[in-house]
Design an enzyme around this catalytic site. Structure first.
Site, mmCIF file in Angstrom:
data_model
loop_
_atom_site.group_PDB
_atom_site.id
_atom_site.type_symbol
_atom_site.label_atom_id
_atom_site.label_comp_id
_atom_site.label_asym_id
_atom_site.label_seq_id
_atom_site.Cartn_x
_atom_site.Cartn_y
_atom_site.Cartn_z
ATOM 1 N N MET A 1 0.790 -1.387 -0.023
ATOM 2 C CA MET A 1 0.066 0.034 -0.068
ATOM 3 C C MET A 1 0.762 1.294 0.082
ATOM 4 O O MET A 1 0.322 2.376 -0.022
ATOM 5 C CB MET A 1 -0.960 0.057 1.268
ATOM 6 C CG MET A 1 -1.897 -0.978 1.215
ATOM 7 S SD MET A 1 -3.119 -0.785 -0.075
ATOM 8 C CE MET A 1 -3.843 0.944 0.177
ATOM 9 N N ARG A 2 2.252 1.180 0.021
ATOM 10 C CA ARG A 2 2.819 2.399 0.063
ATOM 11 C C ARG A 2 2.829 3.224 -1.215
ATOM 12 O O ARG A 2 2.891 4.483 -1.246
ATOM 13 C CB ARG A 2 4.445 2.022 0.130
ATOM 14 C CG ARG A 2 4.976 1.581 1.523
ATOM 15 C CD ARG A 2 6.470 1.771 1.796
ATOM 16 N NE ARG A 2 6.708 1.307 2.774
ATOM 17 C CZ ARG A 2 7.361 0.033 3.108
ATOM 18 N NH1 ARG A 2 7.877 -0.748 2.079
ATOM 19 N NH2 ARG A 2 7.822 -0.304 4.528
ATOM 20 N N GLY A 3 2.380 2.710 -2.418
ATOM 21 C CA GLY A 3 2.208 3.237 -3.615
ATOM 22 C C GLY A 3 0.980 4.342 -3.463
ATOM 23 O O GLY A 3 1.140 5.603 -3.644
#
Length: 333
Positions: free
Chosen positions: A271-273
């Site tokens: 989910m970093r993107g």
């Protein structure tokens, strides 16, 4: 000697945009700049730090405490006086040990008086400023991991030799490197907020202009800096406006959906993107003086927020940036 003005750097618009976003929102997690030698990577980082206005600190505090934070760090901070200091810019040398980076027991004081005392490291010196690492791909992995942890949390915790010290360490982390000298491990690269690719200018006019400006700066640094002062002040006002607007910026659900669709389309892991897209879009919208985050802000930051999070596809040798642009075209036209 006056530093090269930020506004006088020719081209490299994406790199400058990424640095401005990080200056407005340090929680973005740092900027990774990969590219050819001699393309202005360190010049841009130093110029941005030198551009920032002096910061108020508690006199005598080794941790650059704000006056209102007096007494909340490992130093007593008993001074009632306040002084102004230049925004810190710390160069982390490749041979730095972990003790020098995070801080350690003050051996001289321990031997002299038998007292256990903490000697702050480079992370304390960089608090409220910039920490720059040239050739970060040659730095030991465990140090890169440690730096990214502190950059994300804004705190440095040191527990060793019977000491337990916690202090603030909020800084803009900037790493640069040349891919020819080795890549950063994907697990570490993914933790940087933004990734920028810089190339040697291919336009003859740009190359000539770079030579002209460098010659003018070498001939009379002060006069050259003064000639760009108005442009640099515009950038400074833009950063100040962005920092002021950022807390009130909202991201509409439709933009969040766009971010999720784009990350899914390029197969970005985790989910970093999405989270970086959201934060970078907010910072860019604040920089631009917009009332709310729009799709155009998301699409502008998408390459720098996602290109280092894509898996290598053996069936598709297209570069990361081209894959992101293709996904944007297919999703949004």
């Amino acid at each position: 000697m006056a530093r090269f003005p930020f506004s006088a750097i020719v081209g490299q618009d994406e790199m400058k945009r990424a640095l401005l976003i990080a200056a407005v929102e340090p929680a973005i997690g740092g900027v990774m700049v990969f590219g050819d030698r001699g393309t202005g990577k360190s010049t841009a980082a130093r110029a941005l730090a030198a551009l920032m206005p002096p910061i108020p600190v508690t006199e005598g505090c080794r941790y650059h405490c704000r006056p209102e934070e007096r007494g909340t760090c490992p130093d007593p901070c008993t001074s009632g006086r306040t002084r102004k200091m230049a925004v810190p810019f710390v160069d982390l040398p490749l041979g730095a040990t972990e003790d020098r980076v995070v801080g350690a027991l003050d051996l001289e004081r321990a031997l002299r008086s038998g007292e256990k005392a903490f000697e702050p490291g480079l992370l304390a010196k960089a608090h409220r400023g910039f920490l720059y690492i040239d050739e970060i791909n040659l730095l030991e992995d465990h140090l890169v991991d440690l730096l990214l942890d502190v950059a994300a949390s804004g705190e440095n915790l040191v527990e060793r030799e019977g000491l337990s010290v916690r202090h603030r360490a909020r800084f803009v982390l900037i790493g640069s490197g040349n891919p020819e000298e080795g890549e950063l491990r994907p697990q570490l690269l993914d933790r940087f907020g933004l990734s920028v690719e810089v190339r040697t200018p291919g336009n003859i006019d740009d190359r000539v202009e770079i030579m002209r400006r460098c010659a003018a700066q070498e001939a009379d640094p002060d006069a050259f800096a003064e000639s760009w002062q108005d442009e640099d002040q515009k950038v400074l006002r833009q950063i100040a406006r962005g920092q002021k607007k950022l807390p009130s910026m909202s991201v509409p659900d439709e933009v969040l959906i766009d971010a999720a669709n784009l990350c899914q389309a390029v197969k970005a892991d985790g989910m970093r993107g999405e989270l970086t897209l959201m934060r970078a879009s907010r910072a860019l919208a604040a920089l631009d003086g917009a009332k709310t985050v729009q799709r155009k802000h998301l699409l502008e930051v998408a390459p720098m927020a996602l290109r280092h999070r894509l898996r290598r596809d053996v069936l598709d040798e297209t570069g990361s940036s081209a894959r992101i642009e293709r996904a944007i075209e297919e999703l949004f036209g």
